[in-house]
Design an enzyme around this catalytic site. Structure first.
Site, PDB file in Angstrom:
ATOM      1  N   ARG A 161       0.870  -1.168   0.000  1.00 44.46           N
ATOM      2  CA  ARG A 161       0.000   0.000   0.000  1.00 44.46           C
ATOM      3  C   ARG A 161       0.914   1.227   0.000  1.00 44.46           C
ATOM      4  O   ARG A 161       2.020   1.181   0.523  1.00 44.46           O
ATOM      5  CB  ARG A 161      -0.900   0.024   1.229  1.00 44.46           C
ATOM      6  CG  ARG A 161      -1.862  -1.163   1.323  1.00 44.46           C
ATOM      7  CD  ARG A 161      -2.690  -1.085   2.591  1.00 44.46           C
ATOM      8  NE  ARG A 161      -3.649  -2.185   2.690  1.00 44.46           N
ATOM      9  CZ  ARG A 161      -3.421  -3.328   3.314  1.00 44.46           C
ATOM     10  NH1 ARG A 161      -2.243  -3.533   3.918  1.00 44.46           N
ATOM     11  NH2 ARG A 161      -4.330  -4.269   3.365  1.00 44.46           N
ATOM     12  N   LYS A 185      -2.787  -2.509   7.684  1.00 45.33           N
ATOM     13  CA  LYS A 185      -4.041  -2.031   8.259  1.00 45.33           C
ATOM     14  C   LYS A 185      -4.360  -2.741   9.565  1.00 45.33           C
ATOM     15  O   LYS A 185      -4.192  -3.957   9.677  1.00 45.33           O
ATOM     16  CB  LYS A 185      -5.193  -2.251   7.267  1.00 45.33           C
ATOM     17  CG  LYS A 185      -5.224  -1.255   6.115  1.00 45.33           C
ATOM     18  CD  LYS A 185      -6.480  -1.443   5.304  1.00 45.33           C
ATOM     19  CE  LYS A 185      -6.598  -0.390   4.217  1.00 45.33           C
ATOM     20  NZ  LYS A 185      -7.846  -0.557   3.433  1.00 45.33           N
ATOM     21  N   HIS A 253      -2.525   2.231  -5.839  1.00 42.44           N
ATOM     22  CA  HIS A 253      -3.306   1.069  -5.431  1.00 42.44           C
ATOM     23  C   HIS A 253      -3.608   0.159  -6.620  1.00 42.44           C
ATOM     24  O   HIS A 253      -3.728  -1.059  -6.450  1.00 42.44           O
ATOM     25  CB  HIS A 253      -4.609   1.498  -4.756  1.00 42.44           C
ATOM     26  CG  HIS A 253      -5.158   0.461  -3.826  1.00 42.44           C
ATOM     27  ND1 HIS A 253      -4.557   0.141  -2.618  1.00 42.44           N
ATOM     28  CD2 HIS A 253      -6.229  -0.360  -3.928  1.00 42.44           C
ATOM     29  CE1 HIS A 253      -5.240  -0.814  -2.021  1.00 42.44           C
ATOM     30  NE2 HIS A 253      -6.255  -1.134  -2.793  1.00 42.44           N
ATOM     31  N   ARG A 256      -0.913  -2.164  -7.056  1.00 39.16           N
ATOM     32  CA  ARG A 256      -1.126  -3.286  -6.127  1.00 39.16           C
ATOM     33  C   ARG A 256      -2.101  -4.296  -6.726  1.00 39.16           C
ATOM     34  O   ARG A 256      -1.903  -5.507  -6.614  1.00 39.16           O
ATOM     35  CB  ARG A 256      -1.651  -2.728  -4.800  1.00 39.16           C
ATOM     36  CG  ARG A 256      -1.903  -3.727  -3.692  1.00 39.16           C
ATOM     37  CD  ARG A 256      -2.193  -2.937  -2.418  1.00 39.16           C
ATOM     38  NE  ARG A 256      -3.007  -3.660  -1.462  1.00 39.16           N
ATOM     39  CZ  ARG A 256      -2.518  -4.460  -0.517  1.00 39.16           C
ATOM     40  NH1 ARG A 256      -1.215  -4.651  -0.422  1.00 39.16           N
ATOM     41  NH2 ARG A 256      -3.322  -5.062   0.334  1.00 39.16           N
ATOM     42  N   HIS A 279      -4.590  -9.163   3.450  1.00 34.24           N
ATOM     43  CA  HIS A 279      -6.047  -9.128   3.571  1.00 34.24           C
ATOM     44  C   HIS A 279      -6.489  -9.976   4.758  1.00 34.24           C
ATOM     45  O   HIS A 279      -6.058 -11.122   4.910  1.00 34.24           O
ATOM     46  CB  HIS A 279      -6.715  -9.668   2.307  1.00 34.24           C
ATOM     47  CG  HIS A 279      -6.632  -8.731   1.142  1.00 34.24           C
ATOM     48  ND1 HIS A 279      -6.851  -9.129  -0.163  1.00 34.24           N
ATOM     49  CD2 HIS A 279      -6.356  -7.398   1.080  1.00 34.24           C
ATOM     50  CE1 HIS A 279      -6.718  -8.087  -0.973  1.00 34.24           C
ATOM     51  NE2 HIS A 279      -6.416  -7.045  -0.237  1.00 34.24           N
ATOM     52  N   TYR A 288      -9.960 -10.933  -7.285  1.00 36.56           N
ATOM     53  CA  TYR A 288      -8.974 -11.053  -8.356  1.00 36.56           C
ATOM     54  C   TYR A 288      -9.197 -12.312  -9.190  1.00 36.56           C
ATOM     55  O   TYR A 288      -8.778 -12.363 -10.339  1.00 36.56           O
ATOM     56  CB  TYR A 288      -7.556 -11.023  -7.780  1.00 36.56           C
ATOM     57  CG  TYR A 288      -7.253  -9.708  -7.110  1.00 36.56           C
ATOM     58  CD1 TYR A 288      -7.090  -8.552  -7.858  1.00 36.56           C
ATOM     59  CD2 TYR A 288      -7.177  -9.615  -5.725  1.00 36.56           C
ATOM     60  CE1 TYR A 288      -6.842  -7.336  -7.247  1.00 36.56           C
ATOM     61  CE2 TYR A 288      -6.930  -8.398  -5.108  1.00 36.56           C
ATOM     62  CZ  TYR A 288      -6.763  -7.260  -5.868  1.00 36.56           C
ATOM     63  OH  TYR A 288      -6.536  -6.062  -5.275  1.00 36.56           O
TER      64      TYR A 288
END
Length: 307
Positions: A161, A185, A253, A256, A279, A288
């Site tokens: 990120r 995160k 992003h 990414r 994630h 994806y």
């Protein structure tokens, strides 16, 4: 102290301190929460509905807020606002300041199904070649060229990120193993392989151009030698998108997204990609696979005589 200052100091600022201090969310994420809260409390103020206490906020007012915001911002932003506000009210419920959240069960506008945008491998190669092209043409000095190349190689080679890239220090990088230990995160830690090419660029930068390489020194710096901001990285990317004649709406992003898509295209396991991206839920990564299915269907439609 005015009413707006009261809600900010009494309710908003303690919550933001919780996000940055205890949950260790990035400054960028905290600003997004703050934007949602300012919009909501500003709405309550303008309607004369703010009575000084969260327990006085009713479901009718939150519905009116969602309807009003749809005339101001995108549907995606409305969803982001409500997500942040739900977190805000849950926090104060845990603090014992109210019994229930007025955002439970609120109807939100439907979002269009949109697959993540990404670049082809050839487009990525064109993008990554940009700094060396400028260096060969003597358009930028060597230090800037290698710094710019390092930024692009790390974004694509490690799937960072943009906030993670800006916060990266030398202490997080294992040069022997070729990996970086990232705190993403929600304070979630993960190990990111950097890749052979990115590591080679990082080694050259560290040995020949980096002004400081101590444990806590940032890896990427602005032209003024300061820790970079996400906005600075975004502006750098725009420069090299233009040079490569690529769409200007591509963002860090989306690099990414390209990282994840290319891993899956080349046979990486979905759960491995989940770990690499950091994630929390596999469902976040599974989008994806829809990208790949869409590409397979496009190839079928173009090539099969019965398509």
């Amino acid at each position: 102290m005015g009413d707006s200052e009261k809600w900010r100091s009494q309710w908003v600022e303690p919550f933001l301190r919780h996000l940055s201090g205890e949950r260790r969310l990035s400054a960028y994420t905290c600003r997004n929460y703050e934007t949602a809260l300012v919009a909501f409390f500003g709405f309550l103020d303008s309607m004369g509905k703010w009575k000084g206490d969260l327990s006085s906020v009713e479901l009718r007012e939150t519905r009116d807020f969602v309807i009003e915001q749809q005339n101001r911002v995108s549907r995606r932003t409305v969803h982001n606002y409500v997500s942040g506000l739900r977190t805000f009210f849950k926090y104060w419920m845990r603090q014992g300041k109210l019994e229930k959240s007025p955002f439970v069960g609120i109807a939100l506008p439907k979002l269009p199904k949109k697959l993540p945008a990404f670049m082809t491998e050839q487009q990525v190669r064109s993008l990554l070649e940009g700094p060396m092209r400028l260096l060969e043409g003597e358009s930028i000095p060597a230090q800037q060229a290698w710094r710019d190349r390092l930024v692009l190689e790390l974004l694509y080679g490690a799937g960072f990120r943009v906030s993670e890239l800006c916060e990266l220090t030398y202490g997080q990088v294992s040069f022997d193993e070729g990996v970086a230990r990232i705190v993403g995160k929600g304070g979630k830690s993960r190990i990111c392989p950097l890749g052979r090419v990115a590591m080679a660029v990082l080694e050259k930068w560290r040995q020949e151009f980096a002004p400081a390489t101590g444990y806590s020194d940032p890896v990427v710096l602005s032209n003024r030698g300061q820790k970079w901001t996400p906005r600075g990285v975004q502006l750098l990317l725009k420069k090299y998108l233009a040079l490569a004649d690529l769409p200007m709406d591509l963002t860090p992003h989306k690099i990414r997204h390209s990282y994840a898509t290319h891993l899956l295209d080349n046979g990486a396991d979905l759960r491995l990609v989940q770990e690499l991206l950091g994630h929390a839920k596999l469902s976040t990564t599974q989008i994806y696979t829809h990208v790949n299915i869409g590409r397979l269907k496009d190839a079928f439609d173009q090539a099969h005589p019965r398509a």
